[in-house]
Design a protein around this motif. Sequence first.
Motif, PDB file in Angstrom:
ATOM      1  N   LEU A  48       0.827  -1.196   0.000  1.00 36.48           N
ATOM      2  CA  LEU A  48       0.000   0.000   0.000  1.00 36.48           C
ATOM      3  C   LEU A  48       0.867   1.254   0.000  1.00 36.48           C
ATOM      4  N   VAL A  49       0.513   2.241  -0.815  1.00 33.44           N
ATOM      5  CA  VAL A  49       1.202   3.528  -0.837  1.00 33.44           C
ATOM      6  C   VAL A  49       0.194   4.624  -0.542  1.00 33.44           C
ATOM      7  N   ASN A  50       0.701   5.827  -0.278  1.00 36.36           N
ATOM      8  CA  ASN A  50      -0.151   6.926   0.151  1.00 36.36           C
ATOM      9  C   ASN A  50      -1.085   7.376  -0.963  1.00 36.36           C
ATOM     10  N   ASP A  51      -2.307   7.760  -0.590  1.00 36.50           N
ATOM     11  CA  ASP A  51      -3.273   8.242  -1.580  1.00 36.50           C
ATOM     12  C   ASP A  51      -2.972   9.663  -2.045  1.00 36.50           C
ATOM     13  N   SER A  52      -2.126  10.389  -1.323  1.00 35.51           N
ATOM     14  CA  SER A  52      -1.818  11.769  -1.681  1.00 35.51           C
ATOM     15  C   SER A  52      -0.998  11.823  -2.961  1.00 35.51           C
ATOM     16  N   SER A  53      -1.029  12.996  -3.605  1.00 34.58           N
ATOM     17  CA  SER A  53      -0.223  13.200  -4.811  1.00 34.58           C
ATOM     18  C   SER A  53       1.216  13.538  -4.468  1.00 34.58           C
ATOM     19  N   GLN A  54       1.563  13.574  -3.177  1.00 37.74           N
ATOM     20  CA  GLN A  54       2.919  13.877  -2.753  1.00 37.74           C
ATOM     21  C   GLN A  54       3.695  12.583  -2.521  1.00 37.74           C
ATOM     22  N   PRO A  55       4.602  12.217  -3.431  1.00 40.32           N
ATOM     23  CA  PRO A  55       5.345  10.960  -3.264  1.00 40.32           C
ATOM     24  C   PRO A  55       6.268  10.961  -2.051  1.00 40.32           C
ATOM     25  N   MET A 141       1.524  16.113   9.866  1.00 41.43           N
ATOM     26  CA  MET A 141       2.702  16.959   9.992  1.00 41.43           C
ATOM     27  C   MET A 141       3.502  16.974   8.696  1.00 41.43           C
ATOM     28  N   ALA A 142       3.700  15.806   8.095  1.00 37.30           N
ATOM     29  CA  ALA A 142       4.469  15.723   6.857  1.00 37.30           C
ATOM     30  C   ALA A 142       3.776  16.486   5.729  1.00 37.30           C
ATOM     31  N   ARG A 143       2.459  16.322   5.604  1.00 37.91           N
ATOM     32  CA  ARG A 143       1.713  17.025   4.558  1.00 37.91           C
ATOM     33  C   ARG A 143       1.810  18.534   4.732  1.00 37.91           C
ATOM     34  N   TRP A 144       1.669  18.987   5.982  1.00 42.99           N
ATOM     35  CA  TRP A 144       1.717  20.429   6.243  1.00 42.99           C
ATOM     36  C   TRP A 144       3.099  20.996   5.936  1.00 42.99           C
ATOM     37  N   ILE A 145       4.159  20.301   6.324  1.00 39.62           N
ATOM     38  CA  ILE A 145       5.507  20.799   6.062  1.00 39.62           C
ATOM     39  C   ILE A 145       5.760  20.879   4.559  1.00 39.62           C
ATOM     40  N   ILE A 146       5.348  19.859   3.814  1.00 40.13           N
ATOM     41  CA  ILE A 146       5.538  19.874   2.362  1.00 40.13           C
ATOM     42  C   ILE A 146       4.762  21.032   1.736  1.00 40.13           C
ATOM     43  N   GLU A 147       3.508  21.214   2.160  1.00 38.72           N
ATOM     44  CA  GLU A 147       2.699  22.306   1.608  1.00 38.72           C
ATOM     45  C   GLU A 147       3.293  23.664   1.968  1.00 38.72           C
ATOM     46  N   GLY A 154       7.238  29.652  -3.455  1.00 36.41           N
ATOM     47  CA  GLY A 154       6.444  30.186  -4.545  1.00 36.41           C
ATOM     48  C   GLY A 154       6.000  29.158  -5.555  1.00 36.41           C
ATOM     49  N   LEU A 155       5.879  27.887  -5.142  1.00 35.09           N
ATOM     50  CA  LEU A 155       5.519  26.813  -6.068  1.00 35.09           C
ATOM     51  C   LEU A 155       4.025  26.512  -6.066  1.00 35.09           C
ATOM     52  N   GLY A 156       3.303  27.016  -5.079  1.00 31.47           N
ATOM     53  CA  GLY A 156       1.875  26.718  -4.976  1.00 31.47           C
ATOM     54  C   GLY A 156       1.625  25.563  -4.040  1.00 31.47           C
ATOM     55  N   SER A 157       0.521  25.614  -3.315  1.00 29.40           N
ATOM     56  CA  SER A 157       0.240  24.594  -2.296  1.00 29.40           C
ATOM     57  C   SER A 157      -0.035  23.214  -2.890  1.00 29.40           C
ATOM     58  N   ASP A 158      -0.449  23.161  -4.166  1.00 30.40           N
ATOM     59  CA  ASP A 158      -0.758  21.873  -4.787  1.00 30.40           C
ATOM     60  C   ASP A 158       0.395  21.338  -5.631  1.00 30.40           C
ATOM     61  N   HIS A 159       1.566  21.952  -5.505  1.00 28.45           N
ATOM     62  CA  HIS A 159       2.727  21.498  -6.285  1.00 28.45           C
ATOM     63  C   HIS A 159       3.196  20.127  -5.785  1.00 28.45           C
ATOM     64  N   ARG A 160       3.592  19.273  -6.704  1.00 29.68           N
ATOM     65  CA  ARG A 160       4.110  17.950  -6.346  1.00 29.68           C
ATOM     66  C   ARG A 160       5.606  18.071  -6.056  1.00 29.68           C
ATOM     67  N   MET A 161       5.953  18.108  -4.794  1.00 29.40           N
ATOM     68  CA  MET A 161       7.339  18.378  -4.399  1.00 29.40           C
ATOM     69  C   MET A 161       8.234  17.167  -4.630  1.00 29.40           C
ATOM     70  N   THR A 162       9.426  17.433  -5.154  1.00 29.66           N
ATOM     71  CA  THR A 162      10.416  16.388  -5.379  1.00 29.66           C
ATOM     72  C   THR A 162      11.461  16.427  -4.266  1.00 29.66           C
ATOM     73  N   LEU A 163      12.255  15.393  -4.196  1.00 34.52           N
ATOM     74  CA  LEU A 163      13.290  15.317  -3.161  1.00 34.52           C
ATOM     75  C   LEU A 163      14.337  16.426  -3.318  1.00 34.52           C
ATOM     76  N   PRO A 164      14.815  16.731  -4.536  1.00 34.86           N
ATOM     77  CA  PRO A 164      15.755  17.855  -4.679  1.00 34.86           C
ATOM     78  C   PRO A 164      15.152  19.183  -4.223  1.00 34.86           C
ATOM     79  N   GLU A 165      13.855  19.401  -4.475  1.00 35.84           N
ATOM     80  CA  GLU A 165      13.214  20.644  -4.039  1.00 35.84           C
ATOM     81  C   GLU A 165      13.143  20.703  -2.510  1.00 35.84           C
ATOM     82  N   LEU A 166      12.894  19.567  -1.868  1.00 40.21           N
ATOM     83  CA  LEU A 166      12.877  19.540  -0.410  1.00 40.21           C
ATOM     84  C   LEU A 166      14.265  19.856   0.146  1.00 40.21           C
ATOM     85  N   CYS A 167      15.301  19.332  -0.503  1.00 42.57           N
ATOM     86  CA  CYS A 167      16.677  19.623  -0.074  1.00 42.57           C
ATOM     87  C   CYS A 167      16.990  21.106  -0.230  1.00 42.57           C
TER      88      CYS A 167
END
Length: 338
Positions: A48-55, A141-147, A154-167
């Motif tokens: 099972l994986v998360n239903d969110s669009s945030q990998p 907590m994870a969803r809120w931090i990513i958003e 400036g990417l927008g709250s619905d942006h699909r964040m990647t690992l390099p962007e988080l770094c």
Amino acid sequence: MRAILTPDVAINTGIVLLKPGRDLMPMFRERVLVCTMPRDMSHLPSGLVNDSSQPLLDEKSLAGFFNDDRVIKAAGGWEAHDAWVQKINACQLQKKDSYHHPHYTTLRTESGTVCLCYHDDNYCRENGLPESLESVAAGNMARWIIESACIQMGLGSDHRMTLPELCWWACLNDVTDLIPEAPARRVLRMPEEKPATGALKESRIQPERAAREVIQEAAEVVKAVINLAIDPESPESFMKRPKRRRLENEKYTRWVKAQPCACCNNPADDPHHIIGHGQGGMGTKAHDLFVIPLCRAHHDELHRDPVAFENKYGSQLELLFRFLDRTIGIGVIGIAKK
């Protein structure tokens, strides 16, 4: 529900067999969508994986990062997180045949905050928190931090964040040292770390820098776009009528141009130099430090009628102060180091 499954293909008969397990069987009570494995999820195990669009929510190695106090503070703090959870407006404690009060509140846990109805909030305070609710809190907590990170960049709250962007967000907020080693190695395209086993000759030991150290070192180099140097005894300061020396920094204006518009938050087109307020006249063009990002429409609107623009969107000085406060806060402008 979403899941990663490993198929058993019978080529001659054209049949594909899947073994989802008892927990995933409810998925197959109706038609399902089948797609190829996304590249950013190829490392995840079957199940099972998360239903969110945030990998990134499926990255178990990032759980400690999202639960760290420094990361929470960089994203806005616990109060901002509580306000975000309050907007869920639904009880997150799901029990079979359970009564839910029509009004909702929030409850903090060690992992985050959950939204509960009044009935379940009282139940949890009297009987303790179910283990399943802790995982829900960690997910909140994870969803809120990513958003929050997406909004800050400036990417927008619905942006699909990647690992390099988080770094990169971690770099801007001085929390790069908290990124786990495994994700850091993937960002740098380094092979997966394999612990040494058995006897090993000293001559065969090959020292390797930790990926976290490499990212942290790179962050220190690229973090500040402008490094301010303070000179209280500049030559001009001793002159009675010193000639004005304008500060120019093309690197900074290029960065400003890439930020969201100060009026509409859409992608900016121009770095606008402040006009009026003693700036913008003959020989008094504002320093490159006194610029704000504007899209082309708002830039043209400002130059057509500065007074009407400021009545509608606020003083240019106020917009500049807000922008500089954010710029300094995320480390784009810093003190020069010897």
